[in-house]
Design a protein around this motif. Structure first.
Motif, PDB file in Angstrom:
ATOM      1  N   THR A   1       0.232  -6.941  -4.683  1.00  0.00           N
ATOM      2  CA  THR A   1       0.968  -7.614  -5.749  1.00  0.00           C
ATOM      3  C   THR A   1       2.375  -7.039  -5.886  1.00  0.00           C
ATOM      4  O   THR A   1       3.209  -7.616  -6.564  1.00  0.00           O
ATOM      5  N   ASN A   2       2.605  -5.891  -5.241  1.00  0.00           N
ATOM      6  CA  ASN A   2       3.932  -5.270  -5.273  1.00  0.00           C
ATOM      7  C   ASN A   2       4.251  -4.725  -3.884  1.00  0.00           C
ATOM      8  O   ASN A   2       4.478  -3.536  -3.699  1.00  0.00           O
ATOM      9  N   MET A   3       4.233  -5.624  -2.902  1.00  0.00           N
ATOM     10  CA  MET A   3       4.425  -5.210  -1.513  1.00  0.00           C
ATOM     11  C   MET A   3       5.791  -4.584  -1.289  1.00  0.00           C
ATOM     12  O   MET A   3       5.944  -3.708  -0.443  1.00  0.00           O
ATOM     13  N   ARG A   4       6.773  -5.004  -2.021  1.00  0.00           N
ATOM     14  CA  ARG A   4       8.128  -4.475  -1.820  1.00  0.00           C
ATOM     15  C   ARG A   4       8.184  -2.976  -2.076  1.00  0.00           C
ATOM     16  O   ARG A   4       8.875  -2.246  -1.380  1.00  0.00           O
ATOM     17  N   ARG A   5       7.410  -2.527  -3.051  1.00  0.00           N
ATOM     18  CA  ARG A   5       7.386  -1.092  -3.369  1.00  0.00           C
ATOM     19  C   ARG A   5       6.506  -0.316  -2.397  1.00  0.00           C
ATOM     20  O   ARG A   5       6.926   0.683  -1.829  1.00  0.00           O
ATOM     21  N   TYR A   6       5.286  -0.798  -2.196  1.00  0.00           N
ATOM     22  CA  TYR A   6       4.322  -0.020  -1.425  1.00  0.00           C
ATOM     23  C   TYR A   6       4.583  -0.040   0.077  1.00  0.00           C
ATOM     24  O   TYR A   6       4.127   0.850   0.787  1.00  0.00           O
ATOM     25  N   SER A   7       5.301  -1.045   0.570  1.00  0.00           N
ATOM     26  CA  SER A   7       5.594  -1.084   1.998  1.00  0.00           C
ATOM     27  C   SER A   7       6.629  -0.039   2.404  1.00  0.00           C
ATOM     28  O   SER A   7       6.848   0.178   3.593  1.00  0.00           O
ATOM     29  N   LYS A   8       7.252   0.628   1.432  1.00  0.00           N
ATOM     30  CA  LYS A   8       8.245   1.660   1.727  1.00  0.00           C
ATOM     31  C   LYS A   8       7.662   3.073   1.687  1.00  0.00           C
ATOM     32  O   LYS A   8       8.386   4.046   1.875  1.00  0.00           O
ATOM     33  N   LEU A   9       6.358   3.181   1.449  1.00  0.00           N
ATOM     34  CA  LEU A   9       5.751   4.495   1.321  1.00  0.00           C
ATOM     35  C   LEU A   9       5.393   5.085   2.681  1.00  0.00           C
ATOM     36  O   LEU A   9       5.196   4.373   3.662  1.00  0.00           O
ATOM     37  N   ASP A  10       5.312   6.414   2.716  1.00  0.00           N
ATOM     38  CA  ASP A  10       4.972   7.129   3.944  1.00  0.00           C
ATOM     39  C   ASP A  10       3.495   7.488   3.966  1.00  0.00           C
ATOM     40  O   ASP A  10       2.926   7.887   2.942  1.00  0.00           O
ATOM     41  N   THR A  11       2.874   7.365   5.121  1.00  0.00           N
ATOM     42  CA  THR A  11       1.555   7.940   5.334  1.00  0.00           C
ATOM     43  C   THR A  11       1.748   9.295   6.004  1.00  0.00           C
ATOM     44  O   THR A  11       2.877   9.747   6.205  1.00  0.00           O
ATOM     45  N   LEU A  12       0.650   9.940   6.390  1.00  0.00           N
ATOM     46  CA  LEU A  12       0.777  11.209   7.099  1.00  0.00           C
ATOM     47  C   LEU A  12       1.464  11.034   8.451  1.00  0.00           C
ATOM     48  O   LEU A  12       2.001  11.988   9.002  1.00  0.00           O
ATOM     49  N   ARG A  13       1.442   9.819   8.968  1.00  0.00           N
ATOM     50  CA  ARG A  13       2.113   9.578  10.247  1.00  0.00           C
ATOM     51  C   ARG A  13       3.613   9.401  10.059  1.00  0.00           C
ATOM     52  O   ARG A  13       4.396   9.710  10.953  1.00  0.00           O
ATOM     53  N   GLY A  14       4.027   8.884   8.909  1.00  0.00           N
ATOM     54  CA  GLY A  14       5.445   8.711   8.662  1.00  0.00           C
ATOM     55  C   GLY A  14       5.761   7.361   8.048  1.00  0.00           C
ATOM     56  O   GLY A  14       4.873   6.588   7.672  1.00  0.00           O
ATOM     57  N   TYR A  15       7.032   7.062   7.964  1.00  0.00           N
ATOM     58  CA  TYR A  15       7.503   5.849   7.306  1.00  0.00           C
ATOM     59  C   TYR A  15       7.118   4.612   8.116  1.00  0.00           C
ATOM     60  O   TYR A  15       7.440   4.498   9.297  1.00  0.00           O
ATOM     61  N   GLY A  16       6.422   3.684   7.457  1.00  0.00           N
ATOM     62  CA  GLY A  16       6.076   2.425   8.091  1.00  0.00           C
ATOM     63  C   GLY A  16       5.010   2.509   9.158  1.00  0.00           C
ATOM     64  O   GLY A  16       4.760   1.543   9.875  1.00  0.00           O
ATOM     65  N   LYS A  17       4.342   3.664   9.304  1.00  0.00           N
ATOM     66  CA  LYS A  17       3.318   3.845  10.332  1.00  0.00           C
ATOM     67  C   LYS A  17       2.018   4.281   9.669  1.00  0.00           C
ATOM     68  O   LYS A  17       2.023   5.134   8.794  1.00  0.00           O
ATOM     69  N   GLY A  18       0.901   3.711  10.114  1.00  0.00           N
ATOM     70  CA  GLY A  18      -0.391   4.115   9.586  1.00  0.00           C
ATOM     71  C   GLY A  18      -0.949   5.295  10.355  1.00  0.00           C
ATOM     72  O   GLY A  18      -0.808   5.374  11.582  1.00  0.00           O
ATOM     73  N   ASP A  19      -1.572   6.234   9.655  1.00  0.00           N
ATOM     74  CA  ASP A  19      -2.144   7.390  10.355  1.00  0.00           C
ATOM     75  C   ASP A  19      -3.515   7.080  10.947  1.00  0.00           C
ATOM     76  O   ASP A  19      -4.119   7.932  11.581  1.00  0.00           O
ATOM     77  N   ILE A  20      -4.016   5.844  10.754  1.00  0.00           N
ATOM     78  CA  ILE A  20      -5.232   5.396  11.433  1.00  0.00           C
ATOM     79  C   ILE A  20      -4.792   4.683  12.703  1.00  0.00           C
ATOM     80  O   ILE A  20      -4.332   3.547  12.665  1.00  0.00           O
ATOM     81  N   MET A  21      -4.910   5.358  13.834  1.00  0.00           N
ATOM     82  CA  MET A  21      -4.439   4.811  15.105  1.00  0.00           C
ATOM     83  C   MET A  21      -5.615   4.264  15.918  1.00  0.00           C
ATOM     84  O   MET A  21      -6.771   4.581  15.651  1.00  0.00           O
ATOM     85  N   GLY A  22      -5.303   3.455  16.933  1.00  0.00           N
ATOM     86  CA  GLY A  22      -6.345   2.924  17.803  1.00  0.00           C
ATOM     87  C   GLY A  22      -7.017   1.713  17.182  1.00  0.00           C
ATOM     88  O   GLY A  22      -6.800   1.361  16.020  1.00  0.00           O
TER      89      GLY A  22
END
Length: 615
Positions: free
Chosen positions: A361-382
């Motif tokens: 409902t607030n993609m503009r805010r949450y899409s700018k957050l960092d995971t443990l992998r970094g900005y715009g990248k998910g730390d769940i790979m594969g």
């Protein structure tokens, strides 16, 4: 003449390639990113060597001849512009500007040409100090009566002494143009983002010095003590049964170059490869690595890579991170790092699915957050780990779930520590088989079409038994209802991307549940780029009347409009949308509705309507 030019060209390029090999043989520079590209004198100018762009790309002039060590020196010069942050606004001369909200921002105010020269002088002195390659520049210390250990001080001296612009004595270009391309737009970093070249250089410098000292002392990396991350992993195996089984199975990979290539700023996990990737340049304590590793272990144990179910992968990863970090904060496992982790008290004690619904409902805010992998990248790979077999024909996904469930039982029986109720509930839910898609669809039908009450009546022709043919008996019948009160709409995507098996499987379920719920007719509309009204069809006719039309994109809005504007379709009639998700625009539906998609199908927009995925 052409052959002579070709021989000269080949000689130049052979020397250039030898220079690249020499650069990569150095313990410091071989660990740094090098986006090297071949240019020519038409691009760089006659007698010019190279230039570097703010985005990291370096162009080398193949039309000039340099010795391999000289080429290595030139390439190192360009790489160090990036590694020292010479394109970064915060490193360039300027001043702070007060904003209306009380915050301060750095305003760049400098002569870009003189700043480039100051950076060139600083790098030339650095390369001479470390005695790398063969210098193509004059010794800058002979020209300036100041210490050349700070670019800003060099810049200040040049400005105070009216140093001429376009000096090429310390540049890699002979054209008088800056060898740094992009200074007109200095780089700025917000949030947790940072210049990866600077952090990369800091690690490479420390690693190369450590390696040199180790070799001088007769030590090798193989004999080095365990890192804090490896000691943290061993702690789970020895002291924390909840996650010990998963920790014992996953391999810790501390490979700086791998993390650099895959943009892993802190950590990431690949369940299918059974590996957890740790960026060794991150200086966390053992307690902080315990928190990070527990985070990755829970991703695997809770099957987050399998539960994405067509959702946006990155936002789903963010939702799972909020949930996991909330639990780990309650459990007090290790110590939460001060930065790089997602935590919000408002999102604690919620399921990942609920948090995801909140996030979108607030993609503009949450899409700018960092995971443990970094900005715009998910730390769940594969990808999915369901096909990965472990041990005695057990899938990797099932192994992780089983290890977490057994760990929970042992953890609780031994009284090893607090576990949040939400985590316990989610772990136990893993032991329950998932509800099949067709059962979920049947439940959706139950909401709108309650079973009709049956009663005995003599009003219909009687039934007689062979043993007592003279005795009439009542028969069961249902209350008569208007047809339009028990009907629904079906919009079927019949574009080329929907194959016959996919449509048949979906419509077979729709037809069977319609018959089971005493739905005599359903209003069916086929649609690819335009709507084709099939009218009201009985359950027996639905599956047999489908014809795949069109091979273009799918536009379903005309079919929805046709249903909602139809005078003979009830105003409160539900609509079932059957598609593969390859829709070209957002769809507006006023009626209650649900989506039926194939496994892995994903809508290009968010919907709060139920989504069923058939397999």
């Amino acid at each position: 003449m052409a052959k002579q030019h070709q021989r000269k060209q080949n000689k130049n390029e052979e020397s250039l390639q030898a220079g690249i090999a020499y650069l990569n043989s150095n313990a410091l520079f071989r660990m740094l990113d090098k986006d090297l590209n071949i240019g020519d004198r038409n691009m760089l100018g006659r007698n010019s060597y190279a230039c570097v762009y703010s985005g990291g790309r370096i162009y080398l002039n193949r039309d000039v001849y340099l010795e391999p060590k000289e080429w290595a020196y030139i390439m190192a010069h360009c790489i160090l512009h990036l590694s020292f942050g010479h394109f970064d606004a915060e490193h360039m001369p300027g001043y702070f500007v007060e904003k209306q909200d009380g915050s301060r921002s750095w305003e760049v105010r400098c002569n870009k040409s003189i700043w480039n020269t100051a950076c060139d002088i600083y790098i030339a002195k650095f390369l001479q100090d470390i005695k790398f390659g063969k210098s193509v520049h004059e010794n800058p210390a002979l020209h300036f009566p100041i210490a050349l250990n700070d670019e800003r001080k060099i810049y200040q001296y040049l400005m105070e002494n009216n140093y001429p612009e376009g000096d090429t004595r310390f540049s890699t270009l002979a054209s008088g143009q800056p060898d740094m391309v992009g200074l007109d737009k200095p780089l700025e970093y917000s949030g947790n983002r940072q210049n990866r070249y600077i952090s990369q250089f800091a690690y490479a410098l420390a690693a190369s010095v450590s390696d040199a000292v180790g070799k001088a002392g007769g030590h090798s990396k193989e004999n080095a003590p365990n890192s804090p991350a490896r000691r943290a992993a061993a702690w789970f195996i020895d002291h924390y049964p909840l996650l010990g089984g998963i920790a014992a199975h996953f391999k810790i990979v501390e490979d700086y170059q791998y993390c650099n290539r895959n943009e892993i700023s802190i950590a990431a996990i690949s369940v299918v490869d059974e590996e957890i990737y740790i960026n060794p340049s991150v200086r966390y304590s053992e307690e902080e690595w315990r928190f990070v590793l527990a985070h990755e272990y829970l991703h695997a144990g809770l099957g987050h890579q399998e539960r994405v179910q067509g959702r946006d992968h990155y936002l789903w990863n963010v939702a799972c991170d909020f949930v996991i970090n909330g639990w780990l904060h309650e459990m007090q496992i290790g110590m939460m790092p001060s930065s790089g982790l997602l935590y919000d008290e408002k999102l604690c004690n919620l399921s990942a699915e609920t948090v995801y619904d909140e996030i979108i409902t607030n993609m503009r805010r949450y899409s700018k957050l960092d995971t443990l992998r970094g900005y715009g990248k998910g730390d769940i790979m594969g990808g999915s780990a369901k096909g990965k077999i472990v041990g005695n024909a057990t899938s990797m996904d099932d192994f992780c779930k089983s290890a977490l469930q057994q760990g929970l039982e042992f953890h609780q029986s031994q009284g090893r520590g607090f576990i949040p109720a939400g985590l316990i509930e989610e772990i136990r839910a893993l032991a329950m088989p998932p509800v099949p898609w067709d059962v979920k669809l049947a439940n959706w039908f139950d909401v709108y079409f309650e079973p009709l009450e049956r009663y005995r009546s003599y009003a219909r022709p009687s039934r007689r038994q062979a043993s007592t043919p003279d005795i009439p008996r009542p028969r069961y019948q249902v209350n008569e209802v208007l047809t339009d009160s028990r009907t629904f709409g079906v919009v079927i995507d019949t574009s080329g991307s929907m194959d016959a098996e996919m449509i048949g499987k979906a419509l077979g379920a729709v037809a069977s549940y319609s018959a089971a719920h005493d739905v005599s007719f359903a209003r069916v509309v086929f649609c690819d780029a335009q709507a084709y009204d099939a009218g009201y069809l009985s359950p027996d006719d639905i599956a047999g009347r489908v014809c795949v039309k069109g091979r273009g994109g799918t536009i379903l809005q005309p079919a929805v409009d046709l249903l909602e504007r139809a005078d003979d379709f009830p105003k409160n009639g539900p609509v079932l949308m059957i598609t593969d998700g390859m829709i070209e625009e957002h769809i507006s539906i006023k009626h209650e509705h649900a989506w039926l998609l194939p496994a892995g199908g994903r809508l290009p927009f968010h919907t709060r309507a139920p989504v069923f995925r058939f397999v």
